[in-house]
Design an enzyme around this catalytic site. Structure first.
Site, PDB file in Angstrom:
ATOM      1  N   GLY A  71     104.404 -72.459  24.125  1.00  0.00           N
ATOM      2  CA  GLY A  71     103.574 -73.884  24.872  1.00  0.00           C
ATOM      3  C   GLY A  71     103.779 -74.987  24.092  1.00  0.00           C
ATOM      4  O   GLY A  71     103.811 -75.928  25.081  1.00  0.00           O
ATOM      5  N   ASN A 155      91.238 -75.261  24.330  1.00  0.00           N
ATOM      6  CA  ASN A 155      91.255 -74.226  23.690  1.00  0.00           C
ATOM      7  C   ASN A 155      90.236 -73.705  22.785  1.00  0.00           C
ATOM      8  O   ASN A 155      89.454 -72.758  22.214  1.00  0.00           O
ATOM      9  CB  ASN A 155      92.608 -74.080  22.700  1.00  0.00           C
ATOM     10  N   GLN A 183      95.864 -71.999  27.998  1.00  0.00           N
ATOM     11  CA  GLN A 183      94.660 -71.337  27.690  1.00  0.00           C
ATOM     12  C   GLN A 183      93.908 -70.767  29.252  1.00  0.00           C
ATOM     13  O   GLN A 183      93.300 -69.679  29.026  1.00  0.00           O
ATOM     14  CB  GLN A 183      93.682 -72.027  27.181  1.00  0.00           C
ATOM     15  N   THR A 241     120.812 -69.712  24.029  1.00  0.00           N
ATOM     16  CA  THR A 241     120.747 -68.192  24.780  1.00  0.00           C
ATOM     17  C   THR A 241     119.431 -67.887  24.729  1.00  0.00           C
ATOM     18  O   THR A 241     118.470 -67.980  23.906  1.00  0.00           O
ATOM     19  CB  THR A 241     121.440 -67.421  23.768  1.00  0.00           C
ATOM     20  N   CYS A 329      95.480 -73.519  15.411  1.00  0.00           N
ATOM     21  CA  CYS A 329      96.221 -74.320  15.049  1.00  0.00           C
ATOM     22  C   CYS A 329      95.809 -75.277  13.811  1.00  0.00           C
ATOM     23  O   CYS A 329      96.286 -75.824  13.004  1.00  0.00           O
ATOM     24  CB  CYS A 329      96.992 -75.385  16.121  1.00  0.00           C
TER      25      CYS A 329
END
Ligand SMILES: Cc1ncc(COP(=O)(O)O)c(C=O)c1O
Length: 414
Positions: A71, A155, A183, A241, A329
């Site tokens: 995110g 959040n 969220q 990748t 966070c």
């Protein structure tokens, strides 16, 4: 007894169906999707299948889904990618971004970085429920506005933002509308075209997928500049990748949501309503943040006056309940949640606030246990703090009566 996990907004457990979808791509199907041999093509098909699974759950076309590393990266790609594009198209102009004071740090920090590169940013405030007033956001637009970034669901508190209404107000103007739906995914029905947004950030690990994978959904016709340069993966929008196993897990997690889009939301909503009622009934002075009906069905932000939220979270963890202080966070840091402050809570109130977030597997029994443990832990912490206050007061009184006893009184009081 197993821990009652009420921190699904931080991350969610990965169900066995997702793990078993991923495992072959960590082992036998190890091909690089860019390789032309069969092993490579097997991986390519798996990535493209996951792209369709993600697209389906948000009402997008598979060609609009670009896989990224989560995110945070999706939000950064959206903001920086649009600004870089605007700079290319209109090099002499100073682009302007409108966002809100309650966005996730992935958006707020990206905006700070843009400001350092001479981009103007306006952060619109919110009301006491954490919601932006669309008219206020509209008034912040200027002739230079190229991007509006407004999260779908917060959040910390779960507040839903009026994204569809803002999209209507932006119609006909040449402004890109980005929404952080990290969220919201899995917790409310999502149809991105019906919402009228141009860019949508998604993350796998909030919905039972693995960490480190997400997607930016880019409405057809919207152009942005890649932020990670290299090969031509993801049609040039995100080099590197592909994380094949992670992408496969993300796709399978989306498919599981899609199998029961309203059932899981209704169950969480019903359980959460009861959970909040029980908290208010049993924990003195508890206050729930955010408006009823305008919040995610799984999120409860509760302010408990005179409680240090960090101490509460630690004690609840020892007692068997996992929850969090504001957003994950921010946990580990002592700063109060910027979301709660923007809603008008004082610093002391914000520091006395914890977040519980339910998941589709959460049961009524687990929630009853969580409320019991919350009630016990809060009264234990309040009793300790009352005892502490009493000792400090006793120390002060002793000192004021006889200064010679002040040291011992203070020592006793600690
Ligand atoms: C609203 C919101 N946006 C973005 C993110 C970042 O997502 P990720 O952890 O996948 O980088 C989070 C994660 O907590 C979030 O809650």
């Amino acid at each position: 007894m197993p821990t009652v996990y009420l921190d699904h907004n931080a991350t969610s457990p990965v169900p066995p169906e997702v793990v078993s979808a991923m495992v072959p791509y960590l082992g036998e199907h190890y091909g690089n999707p860019s390789s032309t041999h069969r092993l490579g093509q097997h991986a390519r098909l798996a990535v493209d299948n996951a792209r369709r699974q993600v697209a389906r759950v948000v009402g997008a076309d598979a060609t609009e889904v670009f896989f990224v590393g989560g995110g945070t990266e999706a939000n950064n790609l959206a903001l920086r990618g649009i600004i870089d594009r605007a700079r290319l198209l209109r090099p002499a102009r100073r682009p302007h971004v409108v966002t809100t004071a309650v966005e996730h740090p992935a958006v707020l920090a990206a905006c700070e970085r843009l400001e350092a590169r001479d981009v103007a940013v306006t952060r619109v405030g919110v009301d006491s429920s954490g919601r932006v007033e669309p008219g206020q956001l509209e008034r912040a637009l200027t002739d230079e506005t190229v991007l509006v970034s407004l999260m779908l669901a917060n959040n910390d508190v779960g507040t839903l933002q009026p994204v569809a209404e803002v999209a209507q107000r932006l119609a006909g103007r040449n402004i890109v509308l980005h929404t952080d739906a990290v969220q919201a995914l899995g917790k409310m029905p999502l149809d991105l075209h019906a919402l009228g947004v141009d860019l949508v950030a998604l993350s796998a690990h909030k919905i039972g997928g693995p960490k480190g994978v997400g997607a930016l959904v880019v409405r057809r016709g919207v152009e942005l500049e890649a932020q990670i340069c290299g090969g031509a993966q993801e049609r040039g929008r995100r080099a590197g990748t592909e994380n094949v196993a992670g992408i496969v897990g993300f796709g399978r997690a989306c498919e599981l949501i899609g199998a029961d889009p309203t059932g899981r939301v209704e169950t969480m909503q019903r359980l959460r309503r009861r959970f909040e009622r029980d908290i208010l009934d049993r924990v003195p002075d508890a206050r729930i943040n955010g408006a009823q009906g305008l919040r995610l069905p799984n999120t409860t932000s509760v302010t408990l006056p005179d409680i240090d939220a960090q101490a509460l979270v630690m004690n609840l963890d020892l007692a068997g309940v996992a929850c969090s202080v504001g957003s994950a966070c921010a946990s580990g840091r002592v700063d109060p949640s910027h979301v709660l402050l923007a809603m008008g809570l004082t610093e002391a109130e914000a520091r006395a606030t914890v977040r519980f977030s339910l998941g589709p597997q959460t049961t009524a029994q687990e929630l009853r246990r969580a409320v019991e443990l919350l009630q016990e832990t809060v009264s234990m912490l309040r009793a300790l703090s009352a005892e502490h206050d009493e000792r400090v007061r006793y120390g002060r009184e002793a000192r004021s009566v006889d200064p010679s006893t002040s040291n011992s009184a203070l020592t006793d009081g600690r």
